[in-house]
Design an enzyme around this catalytic site. Structure first.
Site, PDB file in Angstrom:
ATOM      1  N   ASP A   1      72.348  52.566  47.935  1.00 25.40           N
ATOM      2  CA  ASP A   1      71.574  52.746  46.702  1.00 25.40           C
ATOM      3  C   ASP A   1      70.321  51.861  46.703  1.00 25.40           C
ATOM      4  O   ASP A   1      69.392  52.083  45.930  1.00 25.40           O
ATOM      5  CB  ASP A   1      72.428  52.319  45.499  1.00 25.40           C
ATOM      6  CG  ASP A   1      72.850  53.474  44.614  1.00 25.40           C
ATOM      7  OD1 ASP A   1      72.140  54.495  44.588  1.00 25.40           O
ATOM      8  OD2 ASP A   1      73.877  53.332  43.940  1.00 25.40           O
TER       9      ASP A   1
ATOM     10  N   LYS B   1      76.548  64.637  44.872  1.00 19.34           N
ATOM     11  CA  LYS B   1      76.401  63.733  46.025  1.00 19.34           C
ATOM     12  C   LYS B   1      77.504  64.012  47.046  1.00 19.34           C
ATOM     13  O   LYS B   1      77.247  64.104  48.247  1.00 19.34           O
ATOM     14  CB  LYS B   1      76.465  62.267  45.563  1.00 19.34           C
ATOM     15  CG  LYS B   1      75.222  61.832  44.791  1.00 19.34           C
ATOM     16  CD  LYS B   1      75.381  60.485  44.075  1.00 19.34           C
ATOM     17  CE  LYS B   1      74.159  60.204  43.204  1.00 19.34           C
ATOM     18  NZ  LYS B   1      74.239  58.973  42.416  1.00 19.34           N
TER      19      LYS B   1
ATOM     20  N   GLN C   1      78.648  54.546  40.920  1.00 17.35           N
ATOM     21  CA  GLN C   1      77.809  55.286  39.973  1.00 17.35           C
ATOM     22  C   GLN C   1      77.614  54.466  38.692  1.00 17.35           C
ATOM     23  O   GLN C   1      78.571  53.939  38.123  1.00 17.35           O
ATOM     24  CB  GLN C   1      78.455  56.655  39.658  1.00 17.35           C
ATOM     25  CG  GLN C   1      77.599  57.579  38.821  1.00 17.35           C
ATOM     26  CD  GLN C   1      76.309  58.034  39.519  1.00 17.35           C
ATOM     27  OE1 GLN C   1      76.254  58.139  40.737  1.00 17.35           O
ATOM     28  NE2 GLN C   1      75.277  58.298  38.749  1.00 17.35           N
TER      29      GLN C   1
HETATM   30  N1  GUN Z   1      72.897  56.310  37.759  1.00 15.73           N
HETATM   31  C1  GUN Z   1      71.716  56.941  37.574  1.00 15.73           C
HETATM   32  N2  GUN Z   1      71.000  56.947  38.728  1.00 15.73           N
HETATM   33  C2  GUN Z   1      71.759  56.314  39.650  1.00 15.73           C
HETATM   34  C3  GUN Z   1      71.564  56.009  41.032  1.00 15.73           C
HETATM   35  O1  GUN Z   1      70.533  56.325  41.649  1.00 15.73           O
HETATM   36  N3  GUN Z   1      72.585  55.344  41.639  1.00 15.73           N
HETATM   37  C4  GUN Z   1      73.707  54.979  40.977  1.00 15.73           C
HETATM   38  N4  GUN Z   1      74.646  54.286  41.657  1.00 15.73           N
HETATM   39  N5  GUN Z   1      73.907  55.228  39.699  1.00 15.73           N
HETATM   40  C5  GUN Z   1      72.950  55.902  39.044  1.00 15.73           C
END
Ligand code: GUN
Length: 295
Positions: free
Chosen positions: A121, A54, A98
Site C-alpha cells: 500500500d 482486489k 483495508q
Molecule cells: N481504503 C481506501 N483506500 C485504501 C487503500 O488504498 N488502501 C487501503 N489499505 N485501504 C484503503
C-alpha cells in the site's frame, strides 16, 4: 467541445496484460508466485467491495492470494499478531489491511506493524519517507495510478500548474509530492487546497491539471475550471441505489458539465478506481521480485 475521456479501465487492462506476462516469467524462471493477503476487519460495504475487487484481480493475474476476514471486535493485539504471522510467511509478499479500521484500533500502530518490504500500500513511514526523497519504494496505489494515467495518456506535466483538492495521507499529500518531483509525470508546480483554503475556486481556475480527492460529491462545478483543463476525479461517492440494489456512484466533480470545458477527464466509475487496484498488483509483483532477489 467534449473532453477526451481518460479510461482507467482501458489503461488498467494494458498494465494488467504486462503484469500477467511478468508473473508468468518470474514463475517460470525463478519459481516465484507473487503472494498477496488482504485483511478486512468488519463489514463496511464499501470496504467489502474494494477488497473483493482486489482479490479477484490478484486471482486473475495468477497470484497466490488470501482474503483474511476478521470480526469488527477483533482486539488490536490480535490484529498485530496476525500481521506478524504474515510478515514471517515467505509465500506472502504483500500485506494490505483495508482502511478504515474500527475506532478501538490504532490505525498507525497497524500500518507500522507491516514489514516495509511487504507494504504494498506504501503507507509505512519508511516507504512514505523514501517516496518524499525520491528513493525506490512502494508508491501508494492511487497516486501511482494517477501518474500512470497521466503519462500513458500523453498529458504534459512538466511545468504544468497542478492543483490538488484534498490533503489526505492516501491521496492528496502523496500525489502533490510526486508531481513536484523531478521525474516522469512530475516537474509540476503544485498547489494543494483543503477545507481551510480561503478561495478554492481561485486556485482551481488556474489549474492545467486538476486532481480532486475531496470525498464530497460534485464539489467542483464547471465555473471552477478553465477551458482545456485535464481533470482527474478520485472521488467515489455512493449517492443512492438502483432498483436492483446496485450502488449509484458519482465523483467529486460535476462530470457532465465539466466535460464540455475540459480537454480530458476521468469518469466515475471506470477512472481512477481500476488504476488503484492495478498499481497494488504492480507493487505486489515488485515485492515478490525483491524477495527473490530478482531486482
Ligand atoms: N481504503 C481506501 N483506500 C485504501 C487503500 O488504498 N488502501 C487501503 N489499505 N485501504 C484503503
Amino acid at each position: 467541445m467534449s473532453a477526451k475521456i481518460i479510461s482507467g479501465t482501458e489503461i488498467a487492462k494494458q498494465i494488467r496484460e504486462e503484469l500477467k506476462a511478468e508473473v508468468a516469467e518470474i514463475k517460470e524462471k525463478h519459481g516465484v508466485v507473487p503472494g498477496l493477503v488482504t485483511i478486512l476487519v468488519g463489514e463496511n460495504p464499501a470496504s467489502i467491495s474494494y477488497v473483493t475487487a482486489k482479490q479477484r484481480t490478484a486471482h486473475d493475474l495468477g497470484f497466490h492470494s488470501i482474503q483474511d476476514n476478521q470480526p469488527d471486535d477483533i482486539k488490536e493485539d490480535e490484529l498485530l499478531s496476525l500481521i506478524e504471522k504474515y510478515n514471517n510467511d515467505d509465500s506472502i509478499h504483500g500485506i494490505l489491511v483495508q482502511l478504515p479500521l474500527p475506532k478501538h484500533i490504532d490505525e498507525s500502530k497497524v500500518l507500522y506493524a507491516i514489514s516495509p518490504d511487504k507494504d504494498v500500500d506504501g503507507f509505512h513511514p519508511v516507504n512514505v519517507g523514501k517516496m518524499v526523497i525520491g528513493e525506490k519504494c512502494f508508491l501508494p496505489c492511487t497516486p501511482h495510478g494517477i501518474l500512470e494515467m497521466l503519462v500513458r495518456s500523453g498529458v504534459e506535466t512538466s511545468g504544468a500548474e497542478v492543483v490538488v483538492v484534498g490533503r489526505s495521507n492516501i491521496v492528496g499529500k502523496p500525489i502533490a509530492n510526486l508531481m513536484l518531483q523531478k521525474r516522469e509525470g512530475g516537474n509540476a508546480t503544485v498547489t494543494v487546497c483543503h477545507t481551510r483554503t480561503r478561495d478554492t475556486a481561485f486556485h482551481t481556475r488556474r489549474a492545467d491539471i486538476l486532481i480532486v480527492a475531496a470525498g464530497r460529491p460534485k464539489v467542483i462545478t464547471a465555473d471552477m475550471v478553465k477551458e482545456g483543463v485535464v481533470v482527474i476525479d478520485v472521488g467515489v461517492n455512493r449517492i443512492g441505489k438502483t432498483p436492483e440494489g446496485k450502488a449509484i456512484l458519482c465523483g467529486d466533480v460535476d462530470f457532465e458539465a465539466i466535460k464540455e470545458k475540459a480537454a480530458a477527464i476521468t469518469p466515475v466509475p471506470g477512472g481512477v478506481g481500476p488504476m488503484t487496484i492495478t498499481m497494488l498488483m504492480k507493487n505486489t509483483v515488485q515485492a515478490a521480485k525483491q524477495f527473490a532477489g530478482i531486482e
